[in-house]
Design an enzyme around this catalytic site. Structure first.
Site, PDB file in Angstrom:
ATOM      1  N   ASP A 158      -8.252 -12.234   6.776  1.00  0.00           N
ATOM      2  CA  ASP A 158      -9.696 -12.047   6.916  1.00  0.00           C
ATOM      3  C   ASP A 158     -10.320 -13.436   7.029  1.00  0.00           C
ATOM      4  O   ASP A 158      -9.882 -14.386   6.381  1.00  0.00           O
ATOM      5  CB  ASP A 158     -10.217 -11.307   5.682  1.00  0.00           C
ATOM      6  CG  ASP A 158     -11.662 -10.904   5.818  1.00  0.00           C
ATOM      7  OD1 ASP A 158     -12.329 -11.377   6.748  1.00  0.00           O
ATOM      8  OD2 ASP A 158     -12.122 -10.113   4.978  1.00  0.00           O
ATOM      9  N   ASP A 173      -7.781  -1.412   6.152  1.00  0.00           N
ATOM     10  CA  ASP A 173      -7.462  -2.088   4.894  1.00  0.00           C
ATOM     11  C   ASP A 173      -8.511  -1.698   3.880  1.00  0.00           C
ATOM     12  O   ASP A 173      -9.651  -1.382   4.241  1.00  0.00           O
ATOM     13  CB  ASP A 173      -7.442  -3.614   5.064  1.00  0.00           C
ATOM     14  CG  ASP A 173      -8.843  -4.211   4.986  1.00  0.00           C
ATOM     15  OD1 ASP A 173      -9.216  -4.751   3.912  1.00  0.00           O
ATOM     16  OD2 ASP A 173      -9.590  -4.118   5.976  1.00  0.00           O
ATOM     17  N   CYS A 207       6.111  13.073  -4.888  1.00  0.00           N
ATOM     18  CA  CYS A 207       6.114  11.680  -4.444  1.00  0.00           C
ATOM     19  C   CYS A 207       7.484  11.051  -4.686  1.00  0.00           C
ATOM     20  O   CYS A 207       8.119  11.292  -5.718  1.00  0.00           O
ATOM     21  CB  CYS A 207       5.034  10.891  -5.187  1.00  0.00           C
ATOM     22  SG  CYS A 207       4.972   9.140  -4.770  1.00  0.00           S
ATOM     23  N   CYS A 235       7.940   7.625  -4.599  1.00  0.00           N
ATOM     24  CA  CYS A 235       7.767   6.193  -4.845  1.00  0.00           C
ATOM     25  C   CYS A 235       8.641   5.749  -6.025  1.00  0.00           C
ATOM     26  O   CYS A 235       9.101   6.578  -6.817  1.00  0.00           O
ATOM     27  CB  CYS A 235       6.300   5.861  -5.116  1.00  0.00           C
ATOM     28  SG  CYS A 235       5.725   6.240  -6.793  1.00  0.00           S
ATOM     29  N   CYS A 268       7.406   7.178  -9.438  1.00  0.00           N
ATOM     30  CA  CYS A 268       7.616   8.606  -9.665  1.00  0.00           C
ATOM     31  C   CYS A 268       9.089   8.967  -9.793  1.00  0.00           C
ATOM     32  O   CYS A 268       9.440   9.958 -10.440  1.00  0.00           O
ATOM     33  CB  CYS A 268       6.965   9.413  -8.542  1.00  0.00           C
ATOM     34  SG  CYS A 268       5.155   9.401  -8.604  1.00  0.00           S
ATOM     35  N   HIS A 311       2.505   3.088  -7.014  1.00  0.00           N
ATOM     36  CA  HIS A 311       2.325   4.496  -6.655  1.00  0.00           C
ATOM     37  C   HIS A 311       1.198   4.685  -5.649  1.00  0.00           C
ATOM     38  O   HIS A 311       1.387   5.320  -4.600  1.00  0.00           O
ATOM     39  CB  HIS A 311       2.044   5.337  -7.908  1.00  0.00           C
ATOM     40  CG  HIS A 311       1.625   6.744  -7.578  1.00  0.00           C
ATOM     41  ND1 HIS A 311       2.518   7.716  -7.201  1.00  0.00           N
ATOM     42  CD2 HIS A 311       0.384   7.312  -7.525  1.00  0.00           C
ATOM     43  CE1 HIS A 311       1.869   8.837  -6.944  1.00  0.00           C
ATOM     44  NE2 HIS A 311       0.574   8.626  -7.128  1.00  0.00           N
TER      45      HIS A 311
END
Length: 376
Positions: A89, A271, A309, A311, A314, A340
């Site tokens: 940015d 984003d 999930c 991830c 999890c 997560h």
């Protein structure tokens, strides 16, 4: 640099190629403002959770540790050990959130460092030099981000300034890319469409900056005070006006529903700090709704945060354990929560890409809405 494979209405499935590899679009960029994801995630963690592009901030890194230091260390990729694409940015949003309006003039902006209070004057050329030193794959043009609502006369004057700054950014960027010692030869410059909540000014501005034939274009100045309906109205107005063969980036947006609606209006890149910020406060996205893990009812809940999930959090840890860490203010709690939520976002974008390919985008609105339902 940008290819489109499939479309579903305005939604586009594509591939963005950068000096540090390719990324499939639509995509969500994980925000590492200071070359790190808040919550203790490493570059290796980002790879594990499916991040394709990392976003860092020009202003913050120029203040600390300093862009010259990062260049000396081999550029941002080597500095943070991230081998995939990076977008920086320009620092415009942060600068204008710190500086008073009186500090802005046609040459640049005066403001004070949030770290040590020293006075800084940043021009478009300065932003380009900093981003060249950082060595990102995509550099954003220096622009003025105007909060909404804003008087039409001020927005028109701001657009004139932002357009002139973009022209200066392009000239400066082209000169900087001739330096054989830069970290990322081939760095791309994206322009930013502004215009507040005035559709005609937005259209006028994108038509003007499209003439510069930049590698990509962003939509800035949204999610800064306007209603969701106003934001979607601007995206509708721009859907047929944005260059069709260039990537489109909606800056700072947003919720899962915002993202699906953005994709359905032709946006390719997103984003937002929201998923990581929410996670650090215990607010976690699940396929059955958003939960506040600090609530007492999760005290002995041995299920994962989301049973659907996959991830790393999890797969190994329970709601009860993660809640305990949060209540005990253990740093591990931030890490598990952020992993997560960012995984959920990256998986959502993967599902969106599949939906465009399979012509099932309409189903994604319902799926995104379920993430946002607040579980009581």
């Amino acid at each position: 640099m940008f290819e489109i494979f499939e479309t579903h209405g305005y939604a586009r499935l594509g591939r963005l190629t950068t000096p540090h590899g390719s990324a499939l679009t639509p995509l969500f960029m994980n925000v590492g403002t200071q070359a790190a994801i808040k919550g203790g995630l490493s570059a290796e963690d980002l790879e594990t959770i499916g991040c394709q592009v990392e976003l860092s901030n020009t202003y913050h890194l120029s203040v600390r540790p300093g862009d010259e230091i990062i260049r000396e260390c081999g550029g941002l990729h080597r500095f943070m050990d991230w081998k995939r694409p990076i977008l920086t940015d320009s620092g415009g949003f942060q600068v204008f959130s710190l500086a008073s309006p009186k500090a802005i003039n046609d040459d640049g902006v005066h403001f004070q460092s949030h770290v040590d209070g020293r006075k800084i004057f940043m021009r478009p050329e300065d932003s380009m030099k900093i981003q060249a030193n950082l060595g990102s794959d995509i550099a954003m043009a220096f622009d003025e981000c105007v909060g909404n609502p804003a008087p039409r006369d001020y927005v028109k004057a701001s657009l004139k300034r932002t357009t002139a700054w973009l022209e200066r950014c392009k000239v400066s960027h082209e000169e900087l890319m001739k330096d054989e010692g830069i970290s990322t030869p081939g760095q791309m410059l994206f322009g930013i469409d502004q215009g507040g909540t005035y559709p005609d000014l937005r259209i006028e501005h994108i038509r003007r900056i499209a003439e510069l034939d930049l590698p990509g274009y962003a939509i800035g100045g949204l999610a800064v005070g306007e209603s969701t309906e106003e934001m979607y109205g601007i995206l509708d107005a721009l859907a047929d006006e944005m260059p069709k063969d260039k990537p489109r980036y909606l800056m700072g947006v947003g919720t899962p529903t915002n993202i699906v609606n953005g994709v359905m209006r032709g946006v390719d890149m997103f984003d937002c700090v929201l998923p990581a910020r929410n996670a650090r406060h215990g607010h976690l996205f699940t396929s059955e709704g958003r939960i506040n893990l600090k609530n007492k009812r999760f005290e002995t809940d041995m299920r994962p945060i989301d049973e659907h999930c996959d991830c790393p959090t999890c797969r190994r840890f329970s709601r009860a354990y993660t809640r305990h860490l949060m209540k005990a203010e253990e740093i591990l709690a931030l890490r598990l929560g952020v992993i997560h939520n960012l995984y959920i976002y990256n998986k959502l974008l993967s599902d969106i890409r599949d939906a465009i390919k399979n012509d099932t985008m309409d189903e994604m609105l319902e799926k995104a809405a379920r993430y946002e339902f607040h579980e009581v």
